[in-house]
Each structure stands twice: as structure tokens, then as C-alpha cells.
Design a protein around this motif. Structure first.
Motif, mmCIF file in Angstrom:
data_model
loop_
_atom_site.group_PDB
_atom_site.id
_atom_site.type_symbol
_atom_site.label_atom_id
_atom_site.label_comp_id
_atom_site.label_asym_id
_atom_site.label_seq_id
_atom_site.Cartn_x
_atom_site.Cartn_y
_atom_site.Cartn_z
ATOM 1 N N GLN A 1 -8.656 6.028 -3.846
ATOM 2 C CA GLN A 1 -7.312 5.477 -3.820
ATOM 3 C C GLN A 1 -6.267 6.365 -4.492
ATOM 4 O O GLN A 1 -5.085 6.038 -4.446
ATOM 5 C CB GLN A 1 -7.299 4.094 -4.481
ATOM 6 C CG GLN A 1 -8.110 3.056 -3.722
ATOM 7 C CD GLN A 1 -8.069 1.683 -4.371
ATOM 8 O OE1 GLN A 1 -7.528 1.511 -5.453
ATOM 9 N NE2 GLN A 1 -8.667 0.713 -3.715
ATOM 10 N N ASN A 2 -6.697 7.470 -5.085
ATOM 11 C CA ASN A 2 -5.734 8.294 -5.815
ATOM 12 C C ASN A 2 -5.688 9.752 -5.383
ATOM 13 O O ASN A 2 -4.657 10.404 -5.526
ATOM 14 C CB ASN A 2 -6.029 8.229 -7.324
ATOM 15 C CG ASN A 2 -5.762 6.859 -7.916
ATOM 16 O OD1 ASN A 2 -4.609 6.490 -8.141
ATOM 17 N ND2 ASN A 2 -6.814 6.095 -8.137
ATOM 18 N N LYS B 1 -0.588 11.209 -9.702
ATOM 19 C CA LYS B 1 0.267 10.139 -9.210
ATOM 20 C C LYS B 1 0.706 9.263 -10.374
ATOM 21 O O LYS B 1 -0.068 8.974 -11.286
ATOM 22 C CB LYS B 1 -0.491 9.290 -8.178
ATOM 23 C CG LYS B 1 0.289 8.103 -7.635
ATOM 24 C CD LYS B 1 -0.595 7.169 -6.819
ATOM 25 C CE LYS B 1 -1.017 7.824 -5.532
ATOM 26 N NZ LYS B 1 -1.764 6.869 -4.653
ATOM 27 N N THR C 1 4.235 11.296 -6.544
ATOM 28 C CA THR C 1 3.046 12.127 -6.392
ATOM 29 C C THR C 1 3.425 13.565 -6.683
ATOM 30 O O THR C 1 4.354 14.096 -6.073
ATOM 31 C CB THR C 1 2.486 12.015 -4.958
ATOM 32 O OG1 THR C 1 2.200 10.642 -4.669
ATOM 33 C CG2 THR C 1 1.209 12.812 -4.820
ATOM 34 N N THR D 1 -3.765 8.663 1.125
ATOM 35 C CA THR D 1 -4.862 8.864 0.186
ATOM 36 C C THR D 1 -6.176 9.052 0.943
ATOM 37 O O THR D 1 -6.246 8.882 2.161
ATOM 38 C CB THR D 1 -4.994 7.671 -0.762
ATOM 39 O OG1 THR D 1 -5.314 6.501 0.021
ATOM 40 C CG2 THR D 1 -3.694 7.426 -1.516
ATOM 41 N N ALA E 1 -5.144 12.683 -2.849
ATOM 42 C CA ALA E 1 -4.391 12.792 -1.597
ATOM 43 C C ALA E 1 -5.273 13.340 -0.488
ATOM 44 O O ALA E 1 -6.089 14.241 -0.705
ATOM 45 C CB ALA E 1 -3.176 13.687 -1.793
#
Length: 922
Positions: free
Chosen positions: A191-192, A240, A912, A145, A194
């Protein structure tokens, strides 16, 4: 264990084998026309497979270069030299000692008949106060991430709660392609999203548009990160899905979906967690597009809101959580980007239960009190936030922007507490049992309209801003307490309190600001600014006791307070700026007149306060050379008292610790000095940053406490002289890339001199907190990685009232983390955090205060594109995760323990998915 050791030996053998297949590349760079050798040309070697950097060097005075330690694999060799076209070619070194390319000729751009495109290959670029990192130059493992990418960048650190520090300053805002991405929760982006979707990471000082024009940094001294996505990431969708459970009481879930089509973005997310706050945000700010500035906050602080003393961040989490969050985001630019719309909604729900204990040592001139307290608390916080921003670029010179943030928050808490106070002979002074409940409803709307006008004369700029904010609070609570007081260890008296507390408050804040920049020539500018702000508010707090019919109808005037307040501020600022090639500077200052009118409705008494505030400011920066600069900043700010400090409001939520106001407070002044230096050497992969600051308070505001023989404390704010504080931070990092050692050292020092008053005597506390981190890390991409970060710290505190008491102590610890790829495509991740501290005499006989938190994950990717992942997580393997806080002040020492999520084992499924142009669904 044998299999594990065998696996490690197998990996080591592969690593040694790969290192044996290396060679060196050498050559000579010359001019095609004049046939002369070119010295100091930049020679860069890139991986052919992914264009990541392998090595840099420069040619010698004879035009020669050598690149040692090159793997025998296809590479791209690029050579750049000023005024010459770039040279790029594919080379395939052989497994021999040296691979000689001979003479390589460059051609001047002036003799080329066609356009030459020049590419910059720097991994890091520093332009003014902006540092830009090329994402693909920093290798991360598959599926990483943005947060994992940030941990690889020099000068940036990310703690376990997702909070980011850049060059010693807190990052308070994260943008995606220059736009807010769920403004109150930056971790949703970090945090989400990529890492492979990211083109560049930009880090710069957080400033309002007016600050940028003036050339002087804002007052919050913080950083902003902008995540620039790759072009193909703006066409398609990615997201995700994650679900985990221990198949008993703990469950985690996460969903994020992003759909980008050109300039249009659509995102939705949802989380559910029993192990964290579910990434509900770093702080309770919720300011999407609403720029904070000092003049606005100058009077905004006069209204004390019931509903803004808590937040949803994991940083302040105490207890066991049950958290939910959800939200949606829509943004779009159209009509050749003349119109820009950004809308978002977030919902947060955080329930907590907590058992805590607090040990406190109170140091008085002639005695010592010891306090023990145990509490059980339940809480539920819920929040809805609607945000919106619309910008219309009327033409190339004119634009209008409207921003709005609307918050609805409720808080419910209940707690029961037992307390004991002992004298220095460990005899009872008092005991107490109390129960508190509180229900708060908070509504807030912040709105801002900005008009920006550019002119045909380059640099001439006018910005006008209008603001309006409305807050409404409702507060209902209760207090039931029984306190037993002792004399010489024997019961003396009893106090019983049974009260109902109600409160309502409302605030309207409005204001306007005009900033105008006039360029005197191509280097000098003069900036003028005027602002007006006003605040009208009411605060009604009433305490009731029971009547003969057992109903709460009897008003207690001691703990009731009702008033109206009007505050007005007029501010003028003048700044002179210089913008040279290497030197940038700004010098200016402002003056403001503030009038505060307080109408005490209970006593039919009106009081008018007048404050004159001064804000001198200066800033200077010098670019010693490309990628290296040094700077200095000075800010002078007036510190006027807040309404909570001025108005004599009594609060007896804890009858043994009462806070009252002081209507006779005077205005203070703070001098703030800051110096910084940062440098990045591309060829040597070295990054150095250093900063230091000093704050000197004149006529500051501190607490005066009176403690009686029964241990009851009454605290009131007073003006004091002699308080100051300082800070020093710095870091050095060397090395970078795959299969290379990276070494770093970081230090953080802060301290100062605080002045308070205890039982009529001045208490001077000299304190310092020193912490040094060392670190080294090494990685072989897609095979293994490890990171070791030991640290040592010293906390120093000395009180003038009790020089015989030594509460200084050492801290030790650090972090170890890493991963290794095992057979059968298994990946093992593990991290250990050591938090060790020396005992202090005050609590020498208490239980262990050292915490070692060890976590591990075993995972395996599946599906053809490795988009799926099964994770088995062991959290807190040693079962030591206990919350702990230590506070040392001039007259007290406190150790607090509270509940945190401890040992658990969880199985998680993660998927993902992406769909970009030219790709199949993944």
C-alpha cells in the motif's frame, strides 16, 4: 448533472477520435543467407514512449504477418526467432489503411561477429511454480501503489482489507527484493511502495528450505509475493506523507520513508487512524525469517497460550477503531553480499468499542431454541515486535543464518451482555446478564539457527536447523453473571456467579532438524530427514469466589486447573525426487513417535499418551508446453488431539455455554488430495487456472453438545467418522492492455460433510458454498477506467436431525469501481459494493440484512511533478455500512450484527516524494 454528462460526452468523443486514427502494419520475415521465409516468428509491437506492449502475433507458414488496429504513432517493432538475432526498429505508421514494411531479413547468430543481446519481452513468464509479471507491461494510473498494480495482474485479487489471493490461494508473505519488509505487515509494502518503482512481481508457493529440497509443498498451501524493485529504485529515497480529517472526530495519518543505497535499506513508517486498523497486518503471526513446518507445530500446539487468540487484522475487526502503528527497518548486505543483516521493530495499538447483537437458532432432534444476545465491548490491544536476521555466507558452499522474533503484547477487554433464550413457542427458557473483564500479558521469543552446506557434487545439500521458543503468559479476569431459568414460561430458579480468574502459563519449545539431499544422477534425487522436538510447559488456571470478608480467596476447584506438560517427538522422512525437463515428481513419507506426559497437579495424577503419526506424501507436475502445466499433490497427516481437547478444563466465562476436555480422545488421520492446472497464452493474452481438492478424515475430532431443558449447553470433543470436505476454484481472464476490453470469470466452491453429536444423537450436516464472479474492465490511460464485477452465490445446508428445516439461501452482489478525469485536472473515483442475501426462515421477521456500500473520491494533483494530491472522500454515502456475519452449522444458525465505521466525509492531503539518480528532488 448536465456538466457531468457533457464531460462524459467530451471524453467519449476524444476516445472515438483516437480510434479513428489507426492503421495496420504488415510484412514478411525471411532469412538473410538462405533467403527463405521464416514461419512462426514472434512479432511484437511496443510503444516507443514507455516500451509497453501493444500487440503480439506470429508469422504464417509463408513468413507473413499483419498487426491490425495500430494507432498512428511512433512504435518499436521487435521480431524474434530461435537461433537468429533479434530485429528491432522504430516504425511510424501513417494514417492509412495498411502500412507495408515489405521483407524484413533476420541474421543467424552464428554468422555475427559481435555479441548479440537477446531481450525477452514476455509480460508473464511461468517457470515451475513461479509466475513472474513484468510490471511495466501492466499500465496503472499515475501515482498508483503496488496494491493497485497487483489488481491488474491475471490470477491475483486484492480485497478491501488489502489481503491478496493468488491463483485461489492466500498470500501470506510479501518480500521486497527477496527480503522481509516489516514481516508481520505485508500491506506496508503493497500500500505504500509506488508501482513505478517496481521491475517485476514474482508469485510462488510458500515453502521452507527443507520443502524446496524435498520437492513437496508445505502444509499451509499458501503463496509468497516478491516485489523486485528497479535498479534505480535501489539508489535514492522515496516515501509518502498523508494526513486527513473530517474536522470533528475522525483523523487519519500516514508516513513512510525509504532510503536505499545499493544493498542498504532504511525504512520508517507511522500510521494513525479512526477509520481502520491502520494496516496493522493480516494475521497475528509475526514470523520474520522463522519458517513454520509441520514437525515443529506438532508439539507446539500442546501449549495453549492466553495471548494469541486475537490479532490486529482488519479482517476480524468488529467495532469502531482507534489505531496507531509505527516501525523501523534496517537491512544491509556487504562484503560482496557474504553478510546480510535485517532488523525491524513495529508497534501496534488498537482500541475498539463495539455494540453487537446475535440471533441464534439451535436445532435439536425434538425442539428448537431461539437465542437473542446484545453486547457492549471495549478493548485495547498493544504489541511490540522486535525481529532480526543475520546471514553469513562463509564461502561459496557454506552459510549460517540466525533469525529471532520477540513479541510483547497486552490485551485489555471488558464486556457486558444481556441474553434471552426462547423455546419453539417463543416462551422464555432463560435470561441472563453478565459482565466479563480480562487483562492478558503475552511474551514470546522465537529463535532459529540454520546451517547450510553445499558440496562439489552438484545438488548434494545438507541443511541443519536448531530452534528455541519461549512463551510466558499472565491472565487476570472477572465474571459476574445472573441467570434466570424458566419452566413453562414461568420463573423457576436463579443462578448468580461472582468470580475472580487468574492464570499463568509458560512454554519452552526446542528442536532440531537435519535434511540431506543426495543426487543419484542428473534427474533422480533422494532426500532424507530427521527431526527431534520437545516442549516443556506449565499451565495454572484458578477461579476464586468471595469469602465472608467479601474478598476473592475461596478456590473453586470445578473451574480451576493446574498441570505440567512434557511432549517429545522423533520424526524421520524419506523422499525420492525426479526432476525432468517436463516432468517433476516426488514420492515419500514419514513416521513420527510422539509422547505426551500430563501431570495433573490438582489431583496428583499423571497420564502418559503415546501417538504414532504417519505422513505419506506425493507430488507430480507436468509442463505440457511453455507457460502451461498441470499437477497433482497428496498429503497424509495424522491429527492428534491438542492439550485443550485432552485436559478436562472447564471454562464458564459464559455460564450458559461450557466447554470441557476429553482425555480419552484418539488420534485421527486426514487424506488430502489436490490437482491444479494453469496456462498463460501470451499472444492471445489469456490466462486460465483451475484447482480442486478433497480432504477425507478418519477418526476425526468434532464436538458433542448436550443441551438441557433450560437451554444450558455443555460441549466436549469426541472422535467421529465420516467427515470430509472439498473445494474447487478456477478463473479465466482474456485481454489486456490499454484501450482493450478485459473479461474474466472466477468461481469458488467449497463444501463437505460434517459429523457432530447432539444430545447423544449423531448429526450429519451436508453443506456447500458456491460463488461465481463475472467481470469486465476497460481503461483509457489517464482518461477513464471502469470495472464491473457481479457475483452470485448459493449456500446449502441440510441437517440429518431436522430434515424439515431448510436454511439454504442465495447471495447476490458484486463490485463496480472506476475513475474518470474531469476538467480542471480533477479526478473522480467511485466504488460500490453490493452485499445482498436471501432471508432464511429462522430470522424471517428481522431487519434488512442487505448492505450497499458506496464510496467516492474527488481529487486533484498539484505541484509541477504531480507529487501532491488533495482528496475529498465520501465514505458510505448511503449510510448502510453495518457489520454482518452468518454461520450455519449442523445444529445451529447464527446471524451476528456489529458496529463498523459508517458515513463520513474527509479531506486528505497526500504527498509522494522521490529522489533517484539523475532526478531532481520531487
Amino acid at each position: 448533472m448536465r456538466k457531468f454528462a457533457g464531460g462524459l460526452l467530451f471524453i467519449l468523443a476524444i476516445a472515438i477520435s483516437s480510434y479513428s486514427q489507426i492503421t495496420s502494419i504488415k510484412g514478411t520475415v525471411s532469412d538473410t543467407v538462405q533467403k527463405k521465409n521464416l514461419s512462426n516468428a514472434v512479432v511484437t509491437l511496443l510503444k516507443k514512449s514507455d516500451s509497453t506492449l501493444i500487440k503480439f502475433t506470429r508469422t504464417s507458414s509463408k513468413g507473413e504477418f499483419i498487426l491490425p488496429g495500430i494507432p498512428a504513432d511512433s512504435c518499436i517493432l521487435m521480431i524474434t526467432y530461435p537461433k537468429y538475432a533479434d530485429f528491432a526498429d522504430i516504425v511510424v505508421p501513417k494514417s492509412s489503411k495498411t502500412f507495408d514494411l515489405g521483407k524484413i531479413a533476420l541474421t543467424e547468430k552464428s554468422v555475427l561477429l559481435k555479441e548479440v543481446i537477446v531481450h525477452s519481452v514476455g509480460a508473464i513468464r511461468i517457470k515451475g511454480d513461479t509466475t513472474e509479471f513484468v510490471a511495466d507491461s501492466f499500465k496503472v494510473k499515475e501515482g498508483a501503489t503496488v496494491e493497485e498494480l497487483l489488481k491488474k495482474l491475471p490470477g491475483l485479487s486484492v480485497n478491501s482489507k488489502g489481503e491478496i489471493t493468488a491463483q485461489g490461494k492466500k498470500v501470506d508473505k510479501v518480500l521486497v527484493d527477496g527480503e522481509e519488509f516489516f514481516g508481520n505487515d505485508p500491506t506496508i509494502a503493497t500500500q505504500n511502495i509506488a508501482a513505478k518503482q517496481v521491475d517485476k512481481i514474482q508469485v510462488f508457493d510458500t515453502k521452507t528450505e527443507q520443502d524446496q529440497i524435498k520437492g513437496i509443498g508445505g502444509n499451509n498451501d499458501s503463496k509468497t509475493i516478491n516485489i523486485k524493485l528497479k535498479d534505480n529504485a535501489s539508489k535514492g529515497y522515496f516515501g509518502k506523507i498523508e494526513a486527513g480529517s473530517d474536522f470533528d472526530r475522525l483523523h487519519n495519518g500516514r508516513l513512510l520513508y525509504n532510503n536505499f543505497l545499493g544493498k542498504r535499506k532504511l525504512s520508517v513508517f507511522g500510521t494513525k487512524s479512526n477509520t481502520s486498523t491502520g494496516s496493522l497486518g493480516w494475521e497475528d503471526r509475526n514470523k520474520l525469517g522463522i519458517e513454520n513446518d509441520y514437525e515443529y507445530d506438532e508439539i507446539g500446539g500442546y501449549y495453549f497460550s492466553f495471548g494469541t487468540n486475537d490479532d490486529f487484522s482488519e479482517w476480524g475487526l468488529q467495532g469502531l477503531p482507534d489505531a496507531y502503528s509505527a516501525g523501523g527497518l534496517y537491512s544491509n548486505k556487504w562484503n560482496e553480499e557474504k553478510n546480510n543483516l535485517n532488523l525491524s521493530y513495529t508497534y501496534n495499538r488498537l482500541g475498539t468499542t463495539n455494540e453487537s447483537s446475535t440471533l441464534k437458532e439451535t436445532l435439536l432432534p425434538d425442539t428448537i431454541f431461539y437465542n437473542n444476545e446484545n453486547s457492549n465491548t471495549k478493548g485495547l490491544k498493544q504489541q511490540h515486535v522486535f525481529t532480526g536476521k543475520y546471514e553469513w555466507k562463509i564461502d561459496s558452499l557454506t552459510s549460517i543464518k540466525f533469525s529471532s522474533v520477540n513479541t510483547y503484547k497486552t490485551t485489555e477487554t471488558s464486556s457486558s451482555t444481556h441474553s434471552e433464550a426462547l423455546d419453539e413457542n417463543r416462551q422464555f427458557v432463560n435470561t441472563g446478564d453478565r459482565t466479563n473483564t480480562q487483562d492478558i500479558t503475552h511474551k514470546q521469543s522465537d529463535n532459529q539457527l540454520t546451517y547450510k552446506q553445499l558440496f562439489k557434487k552438484k545438488g548434494r545439500t545438507l541443511i541443519a536447523t536448531l530452534r528455541y521458543s519461549n512463551i510466558h503468559d499472565d491472565n487476570n479476569g472477572s465474571l459476574n453473571s445472573t441467570n434466570e431459568f424458566y419452566r413453562n414460561g414461568m420463573p423457576d430458579s436463579t443462578s448468580i456467579t461472582d468470580q475472580l480468574k487468574t492464570g499463568t502459563g509458560q512454554s519452552q519449545t526446542y528442536g532440531g532438524k537435519i535434511t540431506y539431499n543426495e543426487p543419484l544422477n542428473n534427474k533422480w534425487n533422494i532426500v532424507t530427514e530427521y527431526s527431534y522436538n520437545g516442549n516443556n510447559s506449565t499451565s495454572h488456571r484458578n477461579t476464586f469466589e468471595k469469602d465472608a470478608n467479601n474478598k476473592y480467596t475461596v478456590l473453586n476447584p470445578v473451574y480451576s486447573n493446574n498441570f505440567d506438560l512434557n511432549a517429545y517427538a522423533n520424526t524421520g522422512i524419506l523422499t525420492l525426487r525426479y526432476l525432468g525437463k517436463k516432468i517433476k515428481s516426488a514420492l515419500g513419507g514419514g513416521i513420527s513417535a510422539v509422547q505426551l506426559g500430563v501431570n495433573d497437579l490438582d489431583n496428583n495424577n499423571k497420564h502418559i499418551y503415546n501417538f504414532t503419526n504417519f505422513t505419506p506424501q506425493a507430488q507430480f507436475s507436468y509442463a505440457i508446453k511453455p507457460q502451461t502445466n498441470i499437477g497433482f499433490r497428496y498429503n497424509g497427516t495424522t491429527r492428534q488431539p491438542t492439550i485443550d481437547q485432552l485436559q478436562p478444563i472447564r471454562n464458564n466465562n459464559d455460564p450458559l455455554n461450557i466447554y470441557i476436555g476429553n482425555p480419552n480422545l484418539k488420534v485421527g488421520f486426514n487424506h488430502s488430495f489436490n490437482i491444479f492446472y494453469n496456462s498463460f497464452q501470451i499472444l492471445k493474452s489469456r490466462y486460465l487456472y483451475i484447482g480442486s481438492g478433497f480432504n477425507l478424515e478418519q477418526n476425526g475430532i468434532a464436538n458433542s453438545s448436550t443441551v438441557d431443558s433450560f437451554g444450558k449447553t455443555i460441549t466436549m470433543p469426541v472422535n467421529v467418522h465420516g467427515s470430509n470436505n472439498f473445494y474447487v476454484y478456477g478463473g479465466f481472464e482474456s485481454g489486456g492492455g490499454d484501450k482493450k476490453w478485459i473479461k474474466e470469470i472466477n468461481t469458488d466452491i467449497n463444501g463437505g460433510r460434517s459429523v457432530t453429536v447432539i444430545n447423544g444423537q449423531q448429526s450429519i450436516n451436508n453443506y456447500a458454498n458456491i460463488e461465481v464472479h463475472f467481470g469486465t474492465r476497460y481503461s483509457v490511460q489517464d482518461k477513464y477506467n471502469f470495472n464491473i464485477q457481479p457475483k452470485i452465490g448459493r449456500n446449502i445446508s441440510n441437517s440429518s436431525l431436522r430434515k424439515d428445516i431448510n436454511n439454504s439461501y442465495w447471495t447476490y452482489g458484486g463490485d463496480i469501481d472506476g475513475y474518470v478525469m474531469l476538467p480542471w485536472k480533477l479526478e473522480l473515483n467511485s466504488d460500490v459494493n453490493f452485499d445482498l442475501r436471501q432471508r432464511i426462515p429462522a430470522f424471517a421477521g428481522n431487519t434488512n440484512i442487505n448492505i450497499i456500500l458506496w464510496n467516492a473520491e474527488l481529487s486533484r494533483k498539484f505541484f509541477k511533478d504531480k507529487s501532491g494530491k488533495i482528496i475529498f472522500r465520501a465514505n458510505d454515502i448511503l449510510n448502510q455500512n453495518k457489520g454482518f456475519n452468518r454461520i450455519i452449522n449442523s445444529n445451529f444458525v447464527t446471524d451476528q450484527r456489529y458496529q463498523r465505521i459508517g458515513q463520513y466525509f474527509m479531506l486528505t492531503f497526500q504527498w509522494t516524494f522521490t529522489k533517484m539518480p539523475g532526478q531532481k528532488d520531487k
